[in-house]
Design a protein around this motif. Sequence first.
Motif, PDB file in Angstrom:
ATOM      1  N   LEU A 110     -14.554  50.460  20.499  1.00 34.19           N
ATOM      2  CA  LEU A 110     -15.759  51.266  20.348  1.00 34.19           C
ATOM      3  C   LEU A 110     -15.959  51.600  18.881  1.00 34.19           C
ATOM      4  N   VAL A 111     -17.209  51.535  18.423  1.00 34.90           N
ATOM      5  CA  VAL A 111     -17.546  51.967  17.070  1.00 34.90           C
ATOM      6  C   VAL A 111     -18.848  52.763  17.133  1.00 34.90           C
ATOM      7  N   TYR A 112     -18.812  54.010  16.608  1.00 31.92           N
ATOM      8  CA  TYR A 112     -19.981  54.881  16.566  1.00 31.92           C
ATOM      9  C   TYR A 112     -20.052  55.535  15.186  1.00 31.92           C
ATOM     10  N   ASP A 113     -21.258  55.884  14.774  1.00 24.12           N
ATOM     11  CA  ASP A 113     -21.462  56.624  13.520  1.00 24.12           C
ATOM     12  C   ASP A 113     -21.878  58.060  13.824  1.00 24.12           C
ATOM     13  N   TYR A 114     -21.330  59.007  13.029  1.00 19.77           N
ATOM     14  CA  TYR A 114     -21.644  60.422  13.178  1.00 19.77           C
ATOM     15  C   TYR A 114     -22.052  60.976  11.816  1.00 19.77           C
ATOM     16  N   ALA A 115     -23.291  61.449  11.724  1.00 21.85           N
ATOM     17  CA  ALA A 115     -23.809  61.942  10.446  1.00 21.85           C
ATOM     18  C   ALA A 115     -23.199  63.283  10.056  1.00 21.85           C
ATOM     19  N   GLU A 116     -22.725  64.039  11.040  1.00 20.26           N
ATOM     20  CA  GLU A 116     -22.137  65.356  10.796  1.00 20.26           C
ATOM     21  C   GLU A 116     -20.818  65.466  11.550  1.00 20.26           C
ATOM     22  N   PRO A 117     -19.964  66.428  11.180  1.00 19.87           N
ATOM     23  CA  PRO A 117     -18.738  66.645  11.960  1.00 19.87           C
ATOM     24  C   PRO A 117     -19.082  66.888  13.429  1.00 19.87           C
ATOM     25  N   GLU A 120     -16.256  62.648  11.460  1.00 19.69           N
ATOM     26  CA  GLU A 120     -17.535  62.502  10.772  1.00 19.69           C
ATOM     27  C   GLU A 120     -17.580  61.109  10.157  1.00 19.69           C
ATOM     28  N   GLY A 121     -18.781  60.537  10.083  1.00 24.78           N
ATOM     29  CA  GLY A 121     -18.911  59.185   9.555  1.00 24.78           C
ATOM     30  C   GLY A 121     -18.644  58.162  10.637  1.00 24.78           C
ATOM     31  N   ARG A 122     -18.114  57.020  10.241  1.00 21.23           N
ATOM     32  CA  ARG A 122     -17.866  55.943  11.212  1.00 21.23           C
ATOM     33  C   ARG A 122     -16.539  56.161  11.923  1.00 21.23           C
ATOM     34  N   MET A 123     -16.606  56.132  13.261  1.00 15.16           N
ATOM     35  CA  MET A 123     -15.402  56.220  14.077  1.00 15.16           C
ATOM     36  C   MET A 123     -15.211  54.911  14.815  1.00 15.16           C
ATOM     37  N   ALA A 124     -14.066  54.279  14.605  1.00 22.07           N
ATOM     38  CA  ALA A 124     -13.699  53.080  15.351  1.00 22.07           C
ATOM     39  C   ALA A 124     -12.480  53.391  16.205  1.00 22.07           C
ATOM     40  N   LEU A 125     -12.489  52.913  17.428  1.00 23.80           N
ATOM     41  CA  LEU A 125     -11.394  53.157  18.377  1.00 23.80           C
ATOM     42  C   LEU A 125     -11.024  51.840  19.040  1.00 23.80           C
ATOM     43  N   ASP A 126      -9.739  51.565  19.110  1.00 19.69           N
ATOM     44  CA  ASP A 126      -9.229  50.410  19.853  1.00 19.69           C
ATOM     45  C   ASP A 126      -8.128  50.870  20.792  1.00 19.69           C
ATOM     46  N   TYR A 127      -8.257  50.478  22.066  1.00 22.26           N
ATOM     47  CA  TYR A 127      -7.222  50.747  23.056  1.00 22.26           C
ATOM     48  C   TYR A 127      -6.724  49.414  23.589  1.00 22.26           C
ATOM     49  N   LYS A 128      -5.412  49.237  23.562  1.00 21.87           N
ATOM     50  CA  LYS A 128      -4.800  48.023  24.089  1.00 21.87           C
ATOM     51  C   LYS A 128      -3.618  48.400  24.967  1.00 21.87           C
ATOM     52  N   SER A 184     -18.043  60.996  25.354  1.00 21.45           N
ATOM     53  CA  SER A 184     -19.076  62.030  25.302  1.00 21.45           C
ATOM     54  C   SER A 184     -19.100  62.609  23.899  1.00 21.45           C
ATOM     55  N   SER A 185     -20.261  62.574  23.257  1.00 23.83           N
ATOM     56  CA  SER A 185     -20.412  63.122  21.904  1.00 23.83           C
ATOM     57  C   SER A 185     -21.173  64.435  21.980  1.00 23.83           C
ATOM     58  N   PHE A 186     -20.596  65.498  21.439  1.00 25.63           N
ATOM     59  CA  PHE A 186     -21.230  66.807  21.446  1.00 25.63           C
ATOM     60  C   PHE A 186     -21.961  67.002  20.114  1.00 25.63           C
ATOM     61  N   GLY A 187     -22.906  66.083  19.891  1.00 25.25           N
ATOM     62  CA  GLY A 187     -23.697  66.006  18.678  1.00 25.25           C
ATOM     63  C   GLY A 187     -24.319  64.623  18.615  1.00 25.25           C
ATOM     64  N   GLN A 188     -25.103  64.349  17.593  1.00 24.57           N
ATOM     65  CA  GLN A 188     -25.794  63.078  17.476  1.00 24.57           C
ATOM     66  C   GLN A 188     -24.822  61.938  17.156  1.00 24.57           C
ATOM     67  N   ALA A 189     -24.952  60.846  17.901  1.00 21.30           N
ATOM     68  CA  ALA A 189     -24.116  59.669  17.697  1.00 21.30           C
ATOM     69  C   ALA A 189     -25.000  58.438  17.589  1.00 21.30           C
ATOM     70  N   THR A 190     -24.598  57.503  16.761  1.00 22.56           N
ATOM     71  CA  THR A 190     -25.300  56.228  16.632  1.00 22.56           C
ATOM     72  C   THR A 190     -24.364  55.105  17.053  1.00 22.56           C
ATOM     73  N   PHE A 191     -24.777  54.363  18.072  1.00 20.77           N
ATOM     74  CA  PHE A 191     -23.972  53.248  18.568  1.00 20.77           C
ATOM     75  C   PHE A 191     -23.945  52.127  17.539  1.00 20.77           C
TER      76      PHE A 191
END
Length: 265
Positions: free
Chosen positions: A15-22, A70-78, A247-254
Amino acid sequence: MTAAATVTLSIHSHLVYDYAEPTDILVQVEAAHRADQVPHAPELWLTPVTHFTRVPGHDEVGERVWLRTEGRMALDYKARMAITRPAIDLAALPGTDPRLLPGEVIDYLMPSRFCPSDRFVEFVSSEFADLSGGACVAALRDWVAGSMTYVPGVSHAGTCATDTFVQRQGVCRDYAHLLISLLRAASIPARYASVYAPDVTPPDFHAVAEVFVDGAWHLVDATGMANASDIALIGVGRDAADIPFLSSFGQATFVEQFVTVERFS
């Protein structure tokens, strides 16, 4: 019941999402550790975050993770999951009168946001009146499978089981919501299960129903794409509102996302 063979799945979700604020984020992507499914060498990799806390999943099935970033969040689960779950002949399982059900399953007889089961009582009573227990579960599963067409894009985040009943089209989430609603209308406890499965097309987080019959929970997939013997359960809830993978408790960009699940030998 057929003796269980062990199936090993290789799982990778990205998963990769961008967050403009904390932003606070609740994630549930890791397969649950249970007696019938055991993870080997699980890895959860994240870009740097300012907060990380594990909390129990709904009904203590699996775990969720609180993040703040905040900013770009990347997550990998294996993980490699060893699944040892016997094949059950659902149709042969006896029913249980509602008054005899254990307290922890009673909530799963009730309507919920995406599963307004009270609207289906008349239909189930008229079409499946002579069935109970596992025989009713099998008949409702087969009815959903035979009445629905798998069509991506026709439903949305607000689609509930009554919409799906009219449209007779949808994706795994819609199949699960409709089947759960019909089961609850038949006085059979049913809940929504988020899972990984190897033959899902297109590959993605998958949704199935889990039904309480003969004193135990059993996974049921009305899409026909997954069998209980090779499903890796992530979490459960009343419906999809309880167990989103993120679930993002704020604005998220896919930005991007993929899921791969393969049988490993």
